[in-house]
Design an enzyme around this catalytic site. Sequence first.
Site, PDB file in Angstrom:
ATOM      1  NE  ARG A  19      -0.290  -0.465   5.161  1.00 53.93           N
ATOM      2  CZ  ARG A  19      -0.781  -0.030   6.259  1.00 53.93           C
ATOM      3  NH1 ARG A  19      -1.861   0.069   6.129  1.00 53.93           N
ATOM      4  NH2 ARG A  19      -0.077  -0.220   7.555  1.00 53.93           N
ATOM      5  CG  ASP A  66       9.958 -10.032   9.886  1.00 51.54           C
ATOM      6  OD1 ASP A  66      10.378  -9.399   9.709  1.00 51.54           O
ATOM      7  OD2 ASP A  66       9.578 -11.104  10.752  1.00 51.54           O
ATOM      8  CE1 TYR A 157       8.595   6.033   9.561  1.00 49.37           C
ATOM      9  CE2 TYR A 157       9.049   8.488   9.663  1.00 49.37           C
ATOM     10  CZ  TYR A 157       8.785   7.413   9.050  1.00 49.37           C
ATOM     11  OH  TYR A 157       8.381   7.243   7.972  1.00 49.37           O
ATOM     12  CE  LYS A 161      11.728   6.435   7.083  1.00 54.36           C
ATOM     13  NZ  LYS A 161      11.234   4.899   6.483  1.00 54.36           N
TER      14      LYS A 161
END
Length: 257
Positions: A19, A66, A157, A161
């Site tokens: 998605r 995974d 996060y 990143k």
Amino acid sequence: MGMFEERQDRVAVVTGAGRGIGAAAARALAARGAAVAVVDLDEQAATDTVEQIGRDGGRAVAVGCDVTRRDTVEAAFARVDAELGPVGILVNNAGVIRDNLLYKMTDDDWDTVIGVHLRGAFLCSQVAQRRMVEQRWGRIVNLSSISALGNRGQANYSTAKAGLQGFTRSLAIELGPFGITVNAVGPGFVVTDMTAATAARVGVEFADFQKAAAEITPVRRVGQPADIAAAICYLTSEAASFVTGQVLYVDGGRSLG
């Protein structure tokens, strides 16, 4: 072939492609002639993307994987070898969020986000580069984010990143001599299920959340998955063969401050 003419037999692996940005990237690469392995933790979600590519006249296979486990990553690339051929393009897009302020962040919040983004990109890149080195050609694109510059409630996060940017630069140096470029794309606010979940978490209607994001973006709109897919297509193309180790922010100007 002309200097920037694309080969039509490239094999692309896109992780987290069930998605959002991953699905858009998989569809865009297929439209440019690549055979695409649509990799997702949920193989059914990957199947939906494969069916979309097929309806558009492209070639793709769904692969459940995974990315944090070496055995499943090795098995996924072996399956790609058998069904499509050796990978030439890798898009490390798989990602999750577990947002929380530092004082409330759990060990699992931290480990899950770091694991999927960093360990996942490491394992997929390491396994893919074996095939790319043999071909003396490859393209790796890692999905970073403007959150790498720092974002409240996203210490995990943001760290992941930012880490991907260092990973990108290091791999560019190591793999360049083998005809492999490695770059990163840093999206700003993009309309996906993930940003919708963030809006729900903070108790804001998604439409209002998008409107607020657009108002603080210089181009005065939010991003769409196709915006990011276009950047990925450029970085994986022959036209970008002299571009490596770079972070391309695709954010409507948000990272300018």
